[in-house]
Scaffold this motif. Structure first.
Motif, PDB file in Angstrom:
ATOM      1  N   LEU A  11       0.851  -1.178   0.000  1.00 42.81           N
ATOM      2  CA  LEU A  11       0.000   0.000   0.000  1.00 42.81           C
ATOM      3  C   LEU A  11       0.893   1.236   0.000  1.00 42.81           C
ATOM      4  CD1 LEU A  11      -2.720  -0.982   2.624  1.00 42.81           C
ATOM      5  CD2 LEU A  11      -2.820  -1.161   0.144  1.00 42.81           C
ATOM      6  N   PRO A  13       1.132   5.342   0.109  1.00 43.06           N
ATOM      7  CA  PRO A  13       0.312   6.500   0.471  1.00 43.06           C
ATOM      8  C   PRO A  13      -0.036   7.310  -0.764  1.00 43.06           C
ATOM      9  CG  PRO A  13       2.203   6.286   1.924  1.00 43.06           C
ATOM     10  CD  PRO A  13       2.422   5.319   0.797  1.00 43.06           C
ATOM     11  N   TYR A  15      -3.537   9.870  -1.902  1.00 40.27           N
ATOM     12  CA  TYR A  15      -4.911  10.277  -1.665  1.00 40.27           C
ATOM     13  C   TYR A  15      -5.596  10.544  -2.990  1.00 40.27           C
ATOM     14  CZ  TYR A  15      -3.644  10.564   3.176  1.00 40.27           C
ATOM     15  OH  TYR A  15      -3.236  10.228   4.436  1.00 40.27           O
ATOM     16  N   ASN A  87      -8.630   5.609  -0.558  1.00 40.98           N
ATOM     17  CA  ASN A  87      -7.690   6.717  -0.425  1.00 40.98           C
ATOM     18  C   ASN A  87      -6.234   6.269  -0.403  1.00 40.98           C
ATOM     19  OD1 ASN A  87      -9.839   8.553  -0.298  1.00 40.98           O
ATOM     20  ND2 ASN A  87     -10.029   8.248   1.913  1.00 40.98           N
ATOM     21  N   LYS A  88      -5.977   5.127  -0.994  1.00 38.29           N
ATOM     22  CA  LYS A  88      -4.610   4.649  -1.168  1.00 38.29           C
ATOM     23  C   LYS A  88      -4.470   4.149  -2.593  1.00 38.29           C
ATOM     24  CE  LYS A  88      -3.805   3.068   3.584  1.00 38.29           C
ATOM     25  NZ  LYS A  88      -5.124   3.346   4.172  1.00 38.29           N
ATOM     26  N   LYS A  89      -3.294   4.335  -3.162  1.00 36.24           N
ATOM     27  CA  LYS A  89      -3.028   3.735  -4.461  1.00 36.24           C
ATOM     28  C   LYS A  89      -2.385   2.379  -4.218  1.00 36.24           C
ATOM     29  CE  LYS A  89      -1.027   4.435  -9.010  1.00 36.24           C
ATOM     30  NZ  LYS A  89      -0.298   5.355  -9.919  1.00 36.24           N
TER      31      LYS A  89
END
Length: 233
Positions: A11, A13, A15, A87-89
């Motif tokens: 994961l 970070p 947004y 909200n994570k790429k």
């Protein structure tokens, strides 16, 4: 033969600018993109497929906490709660399955398939075999422990289940099927992705009848505090 599969989820970070959208890429252990990975919400029609560059974008219908599934034949299916990845790429690293030799005490055999396929179908899809069928059921592998009367079934390929009454084709990834014939217990688990094949008035009525009184109906009525009004008590 046993397939040993390693799947690593990283994961990063990031947004997202659009709420309820999940984006990411799927690559292998040397960072090469993996295309045609099925990415979907378990038990729904919401899904997509990774592109040639391994990227995917999945737009969610609304706030939910379904499981997000990454599935491709020859890789182990990976699931994670949507709430953990919003909200994570995502960067999903899949390592290709490698076949290794293994001595099986209870082998998967053609004889076990012939002896137990109808029991499996009755347990798995029920009695309506005229309208519900597994289109690739010959891909199933059966193992039967005669001493303990334990039946195990595995599916090396995604099962394609056609339900004519409800107008759906279901891509089902069978994770486990174990039947204890001595104690008359059966358990199975997996993930599913629905594809609508037709939506006539008759099909819609069939869906309503199938939903009414079902487990999904019950849990939804509990969530909405409508157990009594929906006729469960």
């Amino acid at each position: 033969m046993k397939k040993t599969i390693l799947l690593l989820l990283i994961l990063l970070p990031f947004y997202l600018t659009i709420a309820q959208t999940i984006k990411g890429t799927v690559v292998n252990d040397i960072e090469k993109p993996i295309s045609n990975v099925n990415v979907y919400l378990d038990g729904t029609k919401t899904g997509t497929v990774s592109g040639a560059d391994g990227s995917f974008t999945l737009n969610l219908p609304s706030a939910n906490n379904n499981s997000l599934v990454f599935q491709k034949d020859d890789y182990e299916t990976f699931t994670i709660s949507v709430s953990e990845v919003l909200n994570k790429k995502l960067k999903v690293v899949l390592i290709k399955a490698k076949e290794i030799e293994e001595v099986r005490i209870i082998p998967y055999t053609e004889a076990a398939y012939k002896n137990h396929i109808y029991f499996f179908l009755d347990s798995f899809i029920g009695n309506d075999k005229e309208n519900v069928r597994i289109k690739n059921q010959r891909s199933l592998k059966f193992s039967f422990d005669k001493e303990n009367k334990i039946l195990k079934v595995k599916a090396p390929q995604t099962l394609i289940i056609e339900n004519k009454n409800l107008g759906y084709t279901i891509d089902y990834n069978l994770v486990e099927f174990v039947a204890d014939l001595e104690n008359n217990t059966t358990r199975f688990m997996g993930t599913s992705f629905f594809k609508e094949t037709k939506s006539t008035n008759k099909v819609k009525l069939n869906r309503m009848n199938a939903y009414d009184g079902s487990q999904v109906h019950f849990f939804r009525s509990v969530y909405e505090n409508k157990v009594a009004s929906e006729g469960f008590i």
